[in-house]
Design an enzyme around this catalytic site. Structure first.
Site, short mmCIF file in Angstrom:
data_model
loop_
_atom_site.label_atom_id
_atom_site.label_comp_id
_atom_site.label_asym_id
_atom_site.label_seq_id
_atom_site.Cartn_x
_atom_site.Cartn_y
_atom_site.Cartn_z
N ARG A 117 0.81 -1.23 0.00
CA ARG A 117 0.00 0.00 0.00
C ARG A 117 0.84 1.28 0.00
O ARG A 117 0.34 2.35 0.32
CB ARG A 117 -0.99 0.01 1.17
CG ARG A 117 -2.01 -1.12 1.10
CD ARG A 117 -3.13 -0.91 2.12
NE ARG A 117 -4.14 -1.95 1.98
CZ ARG A 117 -4.16 -3.07 2.71
NH1 ARG A 117 -3.22 -3.28 3.61
NH2 ARG A 117 -5.10 -3.96 2.53
N LYS A 138 3.17 11.52 -10.98
CA LYS A 138 2.27 10.70 -11.80
C LYS A 138 3.00 9.42 -12.17
O LYS A 138 4.04 9.47 -12.84
CB LYS A 138 1.83 11.46 -13.05
CG LYS A 138 0.80 12.54 -12.77
CD LYS A 138 0.53 13.40 -13.98
CE LYS A 138 -0.19 12.65 -15.08
NZ LYS A 138 -0.61 13.55 -16.18
N GLU A 180 9.77 17.71 -24.81
CA GLU A 180 9.05 18.06 -23.59
C GLU A 180 9.47 19.44 -23.08
O GLU A 180 8.66 20.18 -22.51
CB GLU A 180 9.28 17.01 -22.51
CG GLU A 180 8.61 15.67 -22.78
CD GLU A 180 7.11 15.67 -22.53
OE1 GLU A 180 6.54 16.73 -22.18
OE2 GLU A 180 6.50 14.60 -22.68
N LYS A 220 7.20 23.04 -14.67
CA LYS A 220 6.38 21.91 -14.26
C LYS A 220 6.11 21.93 -12.77
O LYS A 220 4.99 21.68 -12.32
CB LYS A 220 7.03 20.58 -14.66
CG LYS A 220 6.21 19.39 -14.16
CD LYS A 220 6.36 18.15 -14.95
CE LYS A 220 5.31 17.13 -14.54
NZ LYS A 220 5.44 15.85 -15.25
N GLU A 230 -4.43 17.03 -11.01
CA GLU A 230 -4.84 17.25 -12.40
C GLU A 230 -6.34 17.50 -12.54
O GLU A 230 -7.01 16.96 -13.41
CB GLU A 230 -4.43 16.05 -13.28
CG GLU A 230 -4.33 16.40 -14.75
CD GLU A 230 -3.74 15.29 -15.60
OE1 GLU A 230 -3.21 15.61 -16.66
OE2 GLU A 230 -3.80 14.11 -15.20
N ARG A 234 -3.06 21.60 -14.21
CA ARG A 234 -2.09 20.55 -14.54
C ARG A 234 -2.40 19.88 -15.87
O ARG A 234 -1.51 19.32 -16.52
CB ARG A 234 -2.02 19.51 -13.42
CG ARG A 234 -0.91 18.49 -13.66
CD ARG A 234 -0.60 17.65 -12.44
NE ARG A 234 0.48 16.71 -12.73
CZ ARG A 234 1.10 15.99 -11.82
NH1 ARG A 234 0.76 16.10 -10.54
NH2 ARG A 234 2.07 15.16 -12.15
N ASN A 238 -0.41 18.36 -20.56
CA ASN A 238 -0.72 17.38 -21.59
C ASN A 238 -0.68 17.99 -22.99
O ASN A 238 -1.07 17.32 -23.96
CB ASN A 238 -2.09 16.74 -21.33
CG ASN A 238 -2.07 15.82 -20.13
OD1 ASN A 238 -1.29 14.88 -20.06
ND2 ASN A 238 -2.91 16.12 -19.15
N HIS A 241 -0.01 15.92 -26.13
CA HIS A 241 -0.05 14.50 -25.76
C HIS A 241 -1.31 13.78 -26.24
O HIS A 241 -1.32 12.55 -26.30
CB HIS A 241 0.09 14.35 -24.24
CG HIS A 241 1.49 14.58 -23.75
ND1 HIS A 241 2.13 15.78 -23.90
CD2 HIS A 241 2.37 13.75 -23.13
CE1 HIS A 241 3.35 15.68 -23.38
NE2 HIS A 241 3.52 14.47 -22.93
N HIS A 245 0.15 10.50 -27.63
CA HIS A 245 -0.14 9.18 -27.07
C HIS A 245 -0.87 8.30 -28.07
O HIS A 245 -0.62 7.08 -28.14
CB HIS A 245 -0.98 9.33 -25.80
CG HIS A 245 -0.19 9.74 -24.60
ND1 HIS A 245 -0.78 10.12 -23.41
CD2 HIS A 245 1.15 9.82 -24.38
CE1 HIS A 245 0.16 10.42 -22.52
NE2 HIS A 245 1.33 10.24 -23.09
N HIS A 258 8.71 8.62 -27.17
CA HIS A 258 7.62 9.43 -26.62
C HIS A 258 7.76 10.88 -27.07
O HIS A 258 6.79 11.51 -27.52
CB HIS A 258 7.63 9.34 -25.10
CG HIS A 258 6.65 10.25 -24.43
ND1 HIS A 258 5.28 10.07 -24.55
CD2 HIS A 258 6.82 11.36 -23.68
CE1 HIS A 258 4.66 11.02 -23.88
NE2 HIS A 258 5.56 11.82 -23.35
#
Length: 357
Positions: A117, A138, A180, A220, A230, A234, A238, A241, A245, A258
């Site tokens: 956990r 993330k 990026e 960032k 997010e 935030r 993206n 992206h 993606h 990427h």
């Protein structure tokens, strides 16, 4: 050496940027640990894993070395690393060290978030691209239907960025990381964007690279501190992206890096933005810079309907409506909901535009 503090809902952690700091890890850890598991990949481990192990002469240290590439961010690998952690006898006072690029960081962070956990982990990024993924907590793995769909928000205890490790990067990895940085500049900093457009990324000095990384990380860090989960600004991170993606998933993970996919996604974002807001923003200057730095953006004719389906599986999609981060101008991002037909029309005109460039 430079330190940047990031405050999350659970704790504050430091991002430390400098040369040779991988040999000073203990000074950056918040406490002592019962045991340590280093997770790396086949490209990075031979270069740096012994350097990391040399910090811990008294602790129990274990290591897991994974195949390189985006395909590693899978459920099978995630399960196998948990098995390694259990077999090594890790407990709730153990530490995971993510040594590598964004793939290793995302996967190792998600293992740390879910093992018993949640246990502590630190990021030691070894790519330019990972300056983005290692900050903000993330963590995720991929599903065959989409990227990063299985994951969590789980901040690290520290990010140790030894820029000396970047000297071994390939030209392709440098391209991937700088995409990026361009994204962050477009979101927040016209001056930084102009600086990057003057940069030959294959000739960049160590001092320039460290400065560029620091500027990108600060952008960032400011955003994730304002919106950790997010739910608001935030989402701006993206930028590029939604299509990026989708391209990765449609073409097969590894066909493009990427960052190469994000670079095409940024061009698409500017294409959509300039059409929707009826103004020139930066598409011409960006495509010239991408050409000068040998980015692959002349793709074979893409299946627009297949890309639409991939885009609809994006995490920002709500009620099957695609939400794209667009730019009213450099430094002025907005989120807009687009219909399927709008996306298809923009993909069609974007495809034609790439062919003529």
């Amino acid at each position: 050496m430079e330190e940047i503090a990031v405050t999350s809902s659970s704790h504050t952690y430091k991002i430390v940027i400098g040369e040779n700091i991988r040999f000073q890890l203990k000074s950056f850890l918040p406490k002592t640990y019962s045991s340590i598991l280093i997770i790396s990949d086949e490209s990075v481990a031979p270069l740096y894993i012994n350097d990391i192990r040399s910090n811990f002469t008294e602790e129990q240290v274990f290591q897991t070395v994974l195949p390189s590439g985006e395909q590693t961010k899978s459920m099978d690998t995630f399960y196998n690393v948990h098995t390694d952690a259990i077999n090594a006898g890790l407990d709730r006072n153990s530490l995971i060290i993510a040594l590598g690029g964004g793939v290793v960081g995302d996967l190792a962070g998600f293992v740390a978030a879910t093992f018993m956990r949640g246990i502590d982990y630190i990021q030691i990024p070894t790519t330019i691209l990972a300056h983005d993924s290692s900050v903000g907590g993330k963590v995720a793995i991929n599903h065959k239907l989409g990227k990063n769909l299985i994951g969590s928000f789980y901040p690290p205890r520290a990010v140790i960025y030894d820029v000396e490790t970047l000297q071994t990067l390939s030209a392709r990895e440098i391209r991937s990381g700088y995409a990026e940085l361009v994204k962050e500049a477009l979101i927040a900093d016209q001056e930084f964007f102009n600086l990057l457009l003057k940069t030959d990324i294959q000739q960049v000095t160590a001092e320039e690279l460290q400065s560029h990384l620091s500027l990108g990380i600060k952008i960032k860090a400011n955003i994730v501190q304002e919106d950790e989960m997010e739910s608001g600004v935030r989402m701006y991170l993206n930028l590029g992206h939604t299509l990026g993606h989708a391209l990765e998933a449609e073409l097969g993970y590894g066909t493009l890096t990427h960052g190469e996919a994000v670079a095409i996604g940024l061009l698409f974002t500017l294409h959509v933005s300039e059409n929707m807001f009826s103004k020139q923003i930066a598409s011409h200057s960006l495509i010239q810079w991408l050409k000068e730095n040998n980015y692959p953006f002349k793709l074979q004719q893409l299946d627009e309907h297949a890309l639409l389906l991939k885009m609809k599986s994006d995490k920002k999609t709500v009620n099957s409506k695609i939400k794209m981060v667009l730019l009213e101008d450099i430094g002025s991002p907005v989120v807009k909901e687009l219909t399927d037909q709008q996306i298809l029309d923009f993909l069609h005109s974007f495809n034609r535009k790439l062919v003529t460039e």
